[in-house]
Scaffold this active site. Structure first.
Site, PDB file in Angstrom:
ATOM      1  CE  LYS A 288      -3.956  -1.798   2.567  1.00 58.39           C
ATOM      2  NZ  LYS A 288      -4.901  -1.618   1.459  1.00 58.39           N
ATOM      3  NE  ARG A 363     -10.495  -9.957  -2.357  1.00 59.29           N
ATOM      4  CZ  ARG A 363     -10.778  -9.060  -3.294  1.00 59.29           C
ATOM      5  NH1 ARG A 363     -11.048  -9.442  -4.515  1.00 59.29           N
ATOM      6  NH2 ARG A 363     -10.822  -7.778  -2.991  1.00 59.29           N
TER       7      ARG A 363
HETATM    8  N1  BES Z   1      -8.076  -3.734   4.054  1.00 60.17           N
HETATM    9  C1  BES Z   1      -8.171  -3.364   2.695  1.00 60.17           C
HETATM   10  C2  BES Z   1      -9.456  -2.614   2.376  1.00 60.17           C
HETATM   11  C3  BES Z   1      -9.569  -1.214   2.931  1.00 60.17           C
HETATM   12  C4  BES Z   1      -9.092  -0.143   2.198  1.00 60.17           C
HETATM   13  C5  BES Z   1     -10.202  -0.992   4.117  1.00 60.17           C
HETATM   14  C6  BES Z   1      -9.240   1.137   2.690  1.00 60.17           C
HETATM   15  C7  BES Z   1     -10.344   0.289   4.604  1.00 60.17           C
HETATM   16  C8  BES Z   1      -9.855   1.362   3.888  1.00 60.17           C
HETATM   17  C9  BES Z   1      -8.144  -4.605   1.798  1.00 60.17           C
HETATM   18  O1  BES Z   1      -7.377  -5.647   2.258  1.00 60.17           O
HETATM   19  C10 BES Z   1      -7.588  -4.168   0.480  1.00 60.17           C
HETATM   20  O2  BES Z   1      -6.490  -3.694   0.460  1.00 60.17           O
HETATM   21  N2  BES Z   1      -8.339  -4.322  -0.592  1.00 60.17           N
HETATM   22  C11 BES Z   1      -7.922  -3.916  -1.888  1.00 60.17           C
HETATM   23  C12 BES Z   1      -8.386  -4.942  -2.884  1.00 60.17           C
HETATM   24  C13 BES Z   1      -7.817  -4.759  -4.271  1.00 60.17           C
HETATM   25  C14 BES Z   1      -6.320  -4.958  -4.247  1.00 60.17           C
HETATM   26  C15 BES Z   1      -8.462  -5.760  -5.200  1.00 60.17           C
HETATM   27  C16 BES Z   1      -8.528  -2.538  -2.198  1.00 60.17           C
HETATM   28  O3  BES Z   1      -9.669  -2.290  -1.788  1.00 60.17           O
HETATM   29  O4  BES Z   1      -7.852  -1.726  -2.790  1.00 60.17           O
HETATM   30 ZN    ZN Z   2      -5.328  -5.476   1.755  1.00 60.86          ZN
END
Ligand code: BES
Ligand code: ZN
Ligand code: ZN
Length: 519
Positions: A288, A363
């Site tokens: 991230k 997931r």
């Molecule tokens: N924990 C995150 C989702 C999230 C993002 C929660 C911002 C709260 C605030 C999750 O694990 C994630 O990173 N999801 C990705 C999925 C993508 C890579 C398909 C996302 O939402 O960008």
């Molecule tokens: Zn994530």
């Protein structure tokens, strides 16, 4: 965990005799009475209203000091301060009335904080088109939720030590006392459980690890009738839970699958709750961006909600159902052994998954837990709660939780529960057109689509693969677990969302007719 205990008690003497810090009355807009007729407080209110400074508008607050103007002017009120809180214009919609009372409870907490009150007495309105249990519940719930602080890591300032409300007292105001007592108790249990979930979430990644989830559940099991089972890394390996193990590969903290069982009667249906317990999400190898990454300590809010809901249901009792809670818990880091894009893992039950993005890890851990929970406990219905996608924030902002599922009746039950408790839910569709986006050329499924379109839905499609036909609802709380709509009873930081919705939904459970299967 920080000790925030406020004693919350029923007060059965005449409110005017209360000599504490803050005596509170609720006032509806356009109604010139704060209490039963004949009480001196109504004369005080009339004087305030004459000034035009307080009309009883929603969330409006007005503090006066009855003793300052002399004994005669105090109208016999002994409290140091009187607080009038506005409820707004009378509203017929019952859920709005519930919410107004919770908001009023939160406003009382804020005002009490501002004047550093230690002892607060709230006199309930005699009539508010809600039964007395609910009036007592919503107000005590709102107050305790609004009074929440997390200062475990702050040193107290010597010249300005924090003052907190120590006693919150409720007077029935002419309502049935036994009903008010019952409501007060319900409000206390729900608020304490929600604050417990907030405490877990407020802890940083190094203060709340997967092992802390396991410890917390063990303690709950010891002091209540919940059965607690902790599956450790060795157990997960034996069970071939490649999702939880895969995500855990880059972390030095061992993973756990935490299980709590609440049993009533074998003949009763079992409801399965699954919560994402990702104690820190760096994204892994698909890292991230650094800005705001500290918020990813909140990626365990689904797991916290599920454990806290279990804590509340043992106290409240849900005699019609058995409940099993599962929390898959791990960090998502990028250590030398971390999962890489392109890797293929195998979930519990054998399905293979191609890792496109290691940041789509929620997931992966939920898939194992759902497949295992459904096979082992044969639930009649399933709910999972997870901070799963950033996309849900784009779609719904911070005001509604995203809801997806394979059964209209079950989705409806959750939606109604959310609306009753002030945690609104909005349904998004599922369907084969979205499912196609996660077809893999090389494995049974891939963990992310090739573009970000419909990100919340494709994530739910992934989970759906591990649920099959069992009625299931998925709550994506990424937008509401923190930064939730600003409200007097939801301070900044983690909201504790999900706890009250889950408990309410379990309390109101109605059997699902199998004819109603969708998708
Ligand atoms: N924990 C995150 C989702 C999230 C993002 C929660 C911002 C709260 C605030 C999750 O694990 C994630 O990173 N999801 C990705 C999925 C993508 C890579 C398909 C996302 O939402 O960008
Ligand atoms: Zn994530
Ligand atoms: Zn995550």
């Amino acid at each position: 965990m920080p000790d925030q205990t406020v004693t919350i008690e029923f007060f059965d003497q005449e409110p005017s005799t209360f000599a504490g810090d803050l005596l509170v009355f609720l006032v509806e807009e356009g109604i010139p009475q704060a209490a039963e007729s004949g009480m001196g407080i109504n004369r005080l209110l009339a004087k305030v209203q004459e000034t035009g400074d307080f009309k009883g508008e929603k969330d409006q607050a007005f503090v006066l000091y009855p003793g300052l103007a002399g004994v005669d002017a105090s109208q016999g009120v002994s409290a140091k301060r009187v607080l009038f809180v506005g409820l707004g214009k009378p509203d017929e919609a019952i859920n709005n009335r519930r919410e107004r009372l919770r908001l009023a409870g939160g406003t009382i907490a804020k005002q009490a904080g501002a004047v550093k009150a230690k002892e607060v007495l709230l006199v309930l309105p005699k009539e508010y088109l809600l039964d007395a249990v609910e009036i007592g519940q919503c107000l005590s719930e709102g107050f305790l939720l609004g009074n929440y602080r997390f200062d475990l890591y702050k040193q107290p300032k010597e010249d300005d030590p924090p003052v907190r409300v120590e006693r919150f007292l409720l007077h029935d105001g002419g309502l049935a006392a036994s009903a008010v007592r019952k409501g007060l108790e319900l409000g206390r249990i729900l608020a304490e459980a929600t604050c417990a979930a907030r405490d877990m979430a407020n802890q940083p990644g190094n203060g709340w690890t997967p092992a802390d989830f396991a410890e917390y559940a063990k303690k709950l099991g010891k002091k209540s009738r919940l059965k607690c089972t902790i599956l450790d890394k060795g157990d997960l390996q034996k069970l071939r839970m490649g999702g939880i193990l895969g995500v855990n590969q880059g972390s030095a903290q061992p993973p756990f699958l935490v299980i709590l069982e609440y049993k009533t009667n074998k003949k009763n249906p079992t409801i399965l709750l699954v919560g994402k317990g990702l104690t820190f999400d760096s994204g892994g190898i698909s890292a991230k961006p650094p800005a705001g990454m500290e918020d990813m300590k909140y990626d365990m809010c689904g797991g916290a909600a599920v454990l806290a809901a279990m804590q509340a249901i043992v106290e409240i009792g849900v005699p019609e159902v058995n409940v099993v809670a599962l929390v898959p818990a791990t960090e998502n880091l990028s250590g030398a052994a971390a999962l890489k894009p392109g890797d293929i893992i195998r979930h519990y039950g054998g399905k293979s998954s191609e890792i496109i993005n290691t940041d789509a890890e929620g997931r992966l851990i939920l898939a194992d837990a759902l497949a295992y929970g459904i096979e082992t406990y044969k639930p009649q219905a399933v709910i999972d709660v997870a901070t799963l996608t950033g996309a849900v924030i784009i779609g719904l902002g911070h005001h509604y939780t995203g809801l997806l599922g394979n059964n209209d009746q079950w989705a409806e039950q959750l939606t109604e529960a959310g609306a009753r408790v002030g945690e609104p839910l909005w349904r998004l569709p599922l369907g084969p057109e979205y499912r196609k986006q996660i077809d893999s050329r090389i494995a049974d499924i891939k963990n992310a689509g090739s573009d970000r379109s419909g990100g919340t839905i494709t994530a739910a499609c992934y989970l759906h693969e591990f649920v099959g036909e069992t009625p299931w609802v998925h709550l994506d709380i990424a937008g509401t677990a923190w930064d939730f709509t600003e409200k007097s009873y939801i301070p900044k930081g983690p909201s504790g969302i999900g706890v009250r919705t889950l408990v309410d939904c379990l309390r109101q459970w109605r059997p699902i007719q199998s004819a109603d299967k969708n998708h």
